[in-house]
Design a protein around this motif. Structure first.
Motif, PDB file in Angstrom:
ATOM      1  N   THR A  93      50.428 -59.984  14.368  1.00 42.30           N
ATOM      2  CA  THR A  93      50.356 -58.503  13.789  1.00 42.30           C
ATOM      3  C   THR A  93      50.519 -58.374  12.506  1.00 42.30           C
ATOM      4  O   THR A  93      49.559 -57.693  11.878  1.00 42.30           O
ATOM      5  CB  THR A  93      51.479 -57.699  14.704  1.00 42.30           C
ATOM      6  N   LYS A 150      57.946 -47.978  10.644  1.00 36.97           N
ATOM      7  CA  LYS A 150      57.047 -47.520  11.531  1.00 36.97           C
ATOM      8  C   LYS A 150      56.940 -48.343  12.830  1.00 36.97           C
ATOM      9  O   LYS A 150      57.017 -49.508  12.843  1.00 36.97           O
ATOM     10  CB  LYS A 150      55.585 -47.472  11.124  1.00 36.97           C
ATOM     11  N   TRP A 190      55.233 -48.799  17.110  1.00 36.51           N
ATOM     12  CA  TRP A 190      54.005 -48.464  18.032  1.00 36.51           C
ATOM     13  C   TRP A 190      54.645 -49.246  19.457  1.00 36.51           C
ATOM     14  O   TRP A 190      55.553 -49.844  19.529  1.00 36.51           O
ATOM     15  CB  TRP A 190      52.821 -49.363  17.576  1.00 36.51           C
ATOM     16  N   SER A 191      54.386 -48.377  20.324  1.00 38.99           N
ATOM     17  CA  SER A 191      54.464 -48.882  21.861  1.00 38.99           C
ATOM     18  C   SER A 191      53.284 -48.400  22.602  1.00 38.99           C
ATOM     19  O   SER A 191      52.452 -47.627  22.867  1.00 38.99           O
ATOM     20  CB  SER A 191      55.837 -48.090  22.354  1.00 38.99           C
ATOM     21  N   LEU A 192      53.466 -49.216  23.966  1.00 38.74           N
ATOM     22  CA  LEU A 192      52.260 -48.989  24.810  1.00 38.74           C
ATOM     23  C   LEU A 192      52.749 -49.588  26.282  1.00 38.74           C
ATOM     24  O   LEU A 192      53.144 -50.527  26.304  1.00 38.74           O
ATOM     25  CB  LEU A 192      50.770 -49.752  24.421  1.00 38.74           C
ATOM     26  N   ALA A 245      47.196 -52.142  17.078  1.00 38.50           N
ATOM     27  CA  ALA A 245      48.398 -51.540  16.177  1.00 38.50           C
ATOM     28  C   ALA A 245      48.610 -52.179  15.120  1.00 38.50           C
ATOM     29  O   ALA A 245      48.969 -51.123  14.274  1.00 38.50           O
ATOM     30  CB  ALA A 245      49.505 -52.474  17.126  1.00 38.50           C
ATOM     31  N   LEU A 263      46.409 -49.473  13.001  1.00 40.44           N
ATOM     32  CA  LEU A 263      47.116 -48.071  12.662  1.00 40.44           C
ATOM     33  C   LEU A 263      48.243 -48.389  11.948  1.00 40.44           C
ATOM     34  O   LEU A 263      48.463 -47.444  10.926  1.00 40.44           O
ATOM     35  CB  LEU A 263      47.281 -47.803  13.996  1.00 40.44           C
ATOM     36  N   LEU A 264      48.930 -49.379  11.904  1.00 43.52           N
ATOM     37  CA  LEU A 264      50.337 -49.470  10.964  1.00 43.52           C
ATOM     38  C   LEU A 264      49.689 -49.629   9.485  1.00 43.52           C
ATOM     39  O   LEU A 264      50.102 -49.243   8.548  1.00 43.52           O
ATOM     40  CB  LEU A 264      50.918 -50.681  11.283  1.00 43.52           C
ATOM     41  N   ARG A 309      56.175 -53.332  22.562  1.00 45.14           N
ATOM     42  CA  ARG A 309      56.171 -52.322  21.326  1.00 45.14           C
ATOM     43  C   ARG A 309      56.494 -53.257  20.034  1.00 45.14           C
ATOM     44  O   ARG A 309      56.772 -54.491  20.143  1.00 45.14           O
ATOM     45  CB  ARG A 309      57.608 -51.585  21.555  1.00 45.14           C
TER      46      ARG A 309
END
Length: 281
Positions: free
Chosen positions: A15, A83, A85-87, A111, A114-115, A258
């Motif tokens: 990531t 920040k 994220w989760s899905l 992710a 977007l981050l 996440r």
């Protein structure tokens, strides 16, 4: 597809790598990563010491030199941005995507994208707050775009900013103006205008030119964009993906992915940044 083989450390690294390649303002070269190894968790800070310049004086034989004090001036870069994220992935959807071995990689890459947009806008805002762009300028013909880059180059040279490693971040519209100017097209490197993953779209007027949709608005009333140019010594940026997890939802047939991204940025040498509030960019 099951998440039993999910390895947090591996996907945390993946990531962060994907995030770095999507940055413009936060990319290496535009900022420096000198203190990245000092980042741990959100809420910490990095103290940056700036050493005073030595004194240059005329030497006279057998006469004491004045000398200078090498005292440092500390600056603090807070790691105060966080920040997440989760899905959620329902078991029914997992069953339908069981043969998709790249599912998690694609989720973490999205992710990261977007981050990166959020982090890039933050770094751009730190730079914008540190520079004074002067009066608004208007670009409505191709030659004016290239000429503006030359003016930015002149301003950096007047501030004794190193020549190697200079960059400028422009909007897609401004890049379009440059592409209509033969001086820009002919000055490109072997990539021939092909956009690199870091956002670099060419070289012109002594700059690596990067294209971004995160260019901040200018301070003037003309709805312009603030084009910032500078050198990597101006701004330091540090980030870390501190958590990437897969867990089972307690009340649903759902797996949850996440992650958490923490970062901070500080302009430590504002004289190594210049900007123009450009209408038409």
């Amino acid at each position: 597809m099951a998440l039993n083989n999910f390895i947090p450390a591996v996907y945390a690294a993946a990531t962060l790598a994907a995030l770095d390649t999507a940055l413009a303002y936060g990319s290496e070269g535009v900022t420096n990563r000198d203190y990245e190894g000092d980042v741990s968790e959100f809420g910490g800070s990095v103290v940056i010491n700036t050493i005073a310049d030595p004194i240059v004086e005329t030497y006279t034989a057998y006469t004491d030199m004045t000398g200078g004090n090498a005292a440092s001036t500390p600056q603090t870069m807070p790691i105060d941005q966080k920040k997440a994220w989760s899905l959620d992935i329902d078991d029914v959807d997992q069953a339908q995507a069981r043969d998709d071995n790249d599912f998690i990689s694609r989720v973490t890459a999205r992710a990261a994208h977007l981050l990166a947009k959020t982090a890039d806008a933050y770094v751009a805002a730190q730079m914008a707050a540190a520079v004074t762009p002067g009066a608004e300028v208007t670009v409505d013909v191709a030659s004016e775009a290239y000429d503006l880059l030359v003016d930015l180059r002149t301003s950096l040279s007047q501030n004794d900013v190193p020549i190697d490693g200079r960059w400028v971040v422009v909007t897609p519209a401004f890049h379009g103006w440059l592409l209509k100017d033969p001086r820009f097209v002919s000055s490109g490197d072997a990539l021939g205008g092909t956009t690199r993953s870091s956002g670099v779209v060419g070289n012109a007027a002594g700059f690596s030119v990067l294209e971004s949709n995160q260019v901040p608005n200018g301070p003037g009333a003309g709805a312009g964009k603030l084009l910032i140019a500078g050198h990597g010594i101006a701004t330091t940026y540090a980030d870390q993906v501190t958590k990437v997890e897969a867990l089972r939802h307690p009340t649903k047939f759902v797996d949850r992915l996440r992650g958490l991204h923490v970062y901070g940025a500080r302009v430590v040498r504002p004289t190594a940044l210049v900007a123009r509030d450009v209408i038409g960019a």
